[in-house]
Motif scaffolding. Structure first.
Motif, PDB file in Angstrom:
ATOM      1  N   GLY A   1      28.478  35.128  39.407  1.00 27.17           N
ATOM      2  CA  GLY A   1      27.081  35.472  39.660  1.00 27.17           C
ATOM      3  C   GLY A   1      26.806  35.734  41.127  1.00 27.17           C
ATOM      4  O   GLY A   1      25.679  36.038  41.511  1.00 27.17           O
ATOM      5  N   LYS A   2      27.826  35.637  41.959  1.00 29.09           N
ATOM      6  CA  LYS A   2      27.688  35.877  43.395  1.00 29.09           C
ATOM      7  C   LYS A   2      28.331  37.205  43.759  1.00 29.09           C
ATOM      8  O   LYS A   2      29.212  37.690  43.062  1.00 29.09           O
ATOM      9  N   THR A   3      27.891  37.768  44.883  1.00 24.97           N
ATOM     10  CA  THR A   3      28.465  39.006  45.398  1.00 24.97           C
ATOM     11  C   THR A   3      28.788  38.835  46.875  1.00 24.97           C
ATOM     12  O   THR A   3      28.310  37.902  47.527  1.00 24.97           O
ATOM     13  N   VAL A   4      29.575  39.760  47.372  1.00 18.62           N
ATOM     14  CA  VAL A   4      29.893  39.811  48.791  1.00 18.62           C
ATOM     15  C   VAL A   4      29.911  41.286  49.181  1.00 18.62           C
ATOM     16  O   VAL A   4      30.197  42.144  48.346  1.00 18.62           O
ATOM     17  N   ARG A   5      29.578  41.578  50.416  1.00 18.52           N
ATOM     18  CA  ARG A   5      29.662  42.953  50.902  1.00 18.52           C
ATOM     19  C   ARG A   5      31.121  43.384  50.937  1.00 18.52           C
ATOM     20  O   ARG A   5      31.993  42.611  51.325  1.00 18.52           O
ATOM     21  N   ALA A   6      31.365  44.612  50.550  1.00 19.56           N
ATOM     22  CA  ALA A   6      32.727  45.147  50.539  1.00 19.56           C
ATOM     23  C   ALA A   6      33.368  44.963  51.909  1.00 19.56           C
ATOM     24  O   ALA A   6      32.755  45.267  52.938  1.00 19.56           O
ATOM     25  N   GLY A   7      34.575  44.446  51.908  1.00 21.95           N
ATOM     26  CA  GLY A   7      35.323  44.275  53.146  1.00 21.95           C
ATOM     27  C   GLY A   7      35.126  42.940  53.833  1.00 21.95           C
ATOM     28  O   GLY A   7      35.884  42.608  54.742  1.00 21.95           O
ATOM     29  N   GLU A   8      34.130  42.166  53.414  1.00 20.46           N
ATOM     30  CA  GLU A   8      33.914  40.851  54.028  1.00 20.46           C
ATOM     31  C   GLU A   8      34.896  39.842  53.454  1.00 20.46           C
ATOM     32  O   GLU A   8      35.420  40.017  52.354  1.00 20.46           O
ATOM     33  N   ASN A   9      35.130  38.780  54.206  1.00 21.83           N
ATOM     34  CA  ASN A   9      35.986  37.709  53.713  1.00 21.83           C
ATOM     35  C   ASN A   9      35.328  37.049  52.511  1.00 21.83           C
ATOM     36  O   ASN A   9      34.107  36.858  52.484  1.00 21.83           O
ATOM     37  N   LEU A  10      36.147  36.696  51.545  1.00 23.34           N
ATOM     38  CA  LEU A  10      35.654  36.041  50.338  1.00 23.34           C
ATOM     39  C   LEU A  10      35.625  34.534  50.539  1.00 23.34           C
ATOM     40  O   LEU A  10      36.495  33.987  51.225  1.00 23.34           O
ATOM     41  N   PRO A  11      34.651  33.869  49.932  1.00 21.64           N
ATOM     42  CA  PRO A  11      34.650  32.404  49.989  1.00 21.64           C
ATOM     43  C   PRO A  11      35.919  31.847  49.331  1.00 21.64           C
ATOM     44  O   PRO A  11      36.459  32.453  48.400  1.00 21.64           O
ATOM     45  N   GLN A  12      36.375  30.706  49.807  1.00 18.08           N
ATOM     46  CA  GLN A  12      37.582  30.085  49.256  1.00 18.08           C
ATOM     47  C   GLN A  12      37.459  29.934  47.737  1.00 18.08           C
ATOM     48  O   GLN A  12      36.414  29.544  47.226  1.00 18.08           O
ATOM     49  N   GLY A  13      38.526  30.275  47.026  1.00 12.17           N
ATOM     50  CA  GLY A  13      38.547  30.139  45.576  1.00 12.17           C
ATOM     51  C   GLY A  13      37.853  31.271  44.840  1.00 12.17           C
ATOM     52  O   GLY A  13      37.694  31.213  43.627  1.00 12.17           O
ATOM     53  N   SER A  14      37.448  32.309  45.580  1.00 17.19           N
ATOM     54  CA  SER A  14      36.785  33.461  44.971  1.00 17.19           C
ATOM     55  C   SER A  14      37.738  34.650  44.954  1.00 17.19           C
ATOM     56  O   SER A  14      38.621  34.772  45.798  1.00 17.19           O
ATOM     57  N   TYR A  15      37.488  35.526  43.992  1.00 16.30           N
ATOM     58  CA  TYR A  15      38.325  36.710  43.811  1.00 16.30           C
ATOM     59  C   TYR A  15      37.429  37.906  43.539  1.00 16.30           C
ATOM     60  O   TYR A  15      36.287  37.744  43.137  1.00 16.30           O
ATOM     61  N   HIS A  16      37.967  39.101  43.758  1.00 21.38           N
ATOM     62  CA  HIS A  16      37.248  40.303  43.360  1.00 21.38           C
ATOM     63  C   HIS A  16      38.206  41.192  42.586  1.00 21.38           C
ATOM     64  O   HIS A  16      39.382  40.862  42.418  1.00 21.38           O
ATOM     65  N   LEU A  17      37.713  42.323  42.075  1.00 19.51           N
ATOM     66  CA  LEU A  17      38.480  43.140  41.144  1.00 19.51           C
ATOM     67  C   LEU A  17      38.868  44.475  41.754  1.00 19.51           C
ATOM     68  O   LEU A  17      38.030  45.174  42.330  1.00 19.51           O
ATOM     69  N   MET A  18      40.131  44.822  41.595  1.00 21.98           N
ATOM     70  CA  MET A  18      40.669  46.108  42.012  1.00 21.98           C
ATOM     71  C   MET A  18      41.234  46.796  40.767  1.00 21.98           C
ATOM     72  O   MET A  18      41.709  46.128  39.854  1.00 21.98           O
ATOM     73  N   VAL A  19      41.171  48.122  40.755  1.00 19.08           N
ATOM     74  CA  VAL A  19      41.733  48.876  39.638  1.00 19.08           C
ATOM     75  C   VAL A  19      42.703  49.929  40.161  1.00 19.08           C
ATOM     76  O   VAL A  19      42.504  50.489  41.235  1.00 19.08           O
ATOM     77  N   SER A  20      43.750  50.176  39.384  1.00 18.16           N
ATOM     78  CA  SER A  20      44.684  51.271  39.634  1.00 18.16           C
ATOM     79  C   SER A  20      44.686  52.142  38.401  1.00 18.16           C
ATOM     80  O   SER A  20      44.812  51.637  37.286  1.00 18.16           O
ATOM     81  N   GLY A  21      44.566  53.446  38.612  1.00 18.78           N
ATOM     82  CA  GLY A  21      44.577  54.382  37.498  1.00 18.78           C
ATOM     83  C   GLY A  21      45.745  55.343  37.636  1.00 18.78           C
ATOM     84  O   GLY A  21      45.741  56.218  38.496  1.00 18.78           O
ATOM     85  N   TRP A  22      46.743  55.162  36.823  1.00 15.79           N
ATOM     86  CA  TRP A  22      47.917  56.029  36.824  1.00 15.79           C
ATOM     87  C   TRP A  22      47.711  57.086  35.758  1.00 15.79           C
ATOM     88  O   TRP A  22      47.501  56.768  34.590  1.00 15.79           O
ATOM     89  N   ILE A  23      47.790  58.355  36.155  1.00 14.78           N
ATOM     90  CA  ILE A  23      47.644  59.461  35.215  1.00 14.78           C
ATOM     91  C   ILE A  23      49.019  60.099  35.063  1.00 14.78           C
ATOM     92  O   ILE A  23      49.657  60.486  36.051  1.00 14.78           O
TER      93      ILE A  23
ATOM     94  N   PHE B   1      46.573  56.571  31.984  1.00  9.30           N
ATOM     95  CA  PHE B   1      45.932  57.656  31.251  1.00  9.30           C
ATOM     96  C   PHE B   1      46.982  58.724  30.987  1.00  9.30           C
ATOM     97  O   PHE B   1      47.705  59.117  31.899  1.00  9.30           O
ATOM     98  N   HIS B   2      47.087  59.164  29.754  1.00 12.95           N
ATOM     99  CA  HIS B   2      47.992  60.263  29.406  1.00 12.95           C
ATOM    100  C   HIS B   2      47.135  61.514  29.268  1.00 12.95           C
ATOM    101  O   HIS B   2      46.443  61.701  28.269  1.00 12.95           O
ATOM    102  N   LEU B   3      47.163  62.335  30.315  1.00 12.09           N
ATOM    103  CA  LEU B   3      46.310  63.523  30.375  1.00 12.09           C
ATOM    104  C   LEU B   3      47.063  64.688  31.007  1.00 12.09           C
ATOM    105  O   LEU B   3      47.818  64.492  31.959  1.00 12.09           O
TER     106      LEU B   3
END
Length: 166
Positions: free
Chosen positions: A16-38, A113-115
């Protein structure tokens, strides 16, 4: 307006919390990254070349990917990144989440993705991407050896065969 990232706990529950992109995350927190291979019907991999002003990987080749923005789930984030970095409009049913990995302070979801896309029809965001091309797995391996590819994508060589069976 600054981009925001949603924060997750170690079990990938939204906090339920957010952080500005690029800022350090609070300890024990994670954010989500995606990779899209076509991957096309010839087994070639779509690669994009980072802009020379990219702060982390200028002029290196990469798969499509980036950070999920606040309010985005994995599918929405990867579809947005595909659109921004290649100009292609794809739907979630064109792809499949192949793997989710926790690394450092983020989770990375690997999508395939198979395209069959024509390079001439693609319109990548010129502020982020300066090159786009199809490469064979052998050329990808050579590019990686020559350090022309973002180092973090090394994992895909082990997933390629698995992705082709989807």
């Amino acid at each position: 307006m600054p981009e925001l990232w949603d924060l997750y706990d170690a079990r990938r529950n939204l906090t339920g919390k957010t952080v500005r992109a690029g800022e350090n995350l609070p300890q024990g927190s994670y954010h989500l990254m995606v990779s899209g291979w076509i991957i096309n019907s010839k087994g070639e991999i779509l690669m994009v070349q980072h802009h020379p002003d990219d702060g982390e990987y200028p002029m290196l080749w990469d798969c499509i990917g980036g950070w999920a923005l606040s309010g985005e789930d994995s599918a929405k984030a990867v579809l947005r990144e595909v659109r921004e970095q290649s100009g292609a409009e794809v739907a979630a049913y064109h792809g499949r989440r192949l793997q989710s990995i926790r690394s450092g302070d983020y989770f990375i979801d690997v999508w395939v993705f198979h395209l069959d896309l024509e390079i001439r029809d693609l319109r990548p965001d010129p502020d982020r991407v300066v090159g786009i091309k199809w490469v064979t797995p052998e050329i990808f391996a050579d590019m990686f050896t020559q350090k022309r590819v973002v180092p973090a994508v090394h994992y895909f060589t082990t997933l390629y065969d698995r992705s082709m069976s989807l």
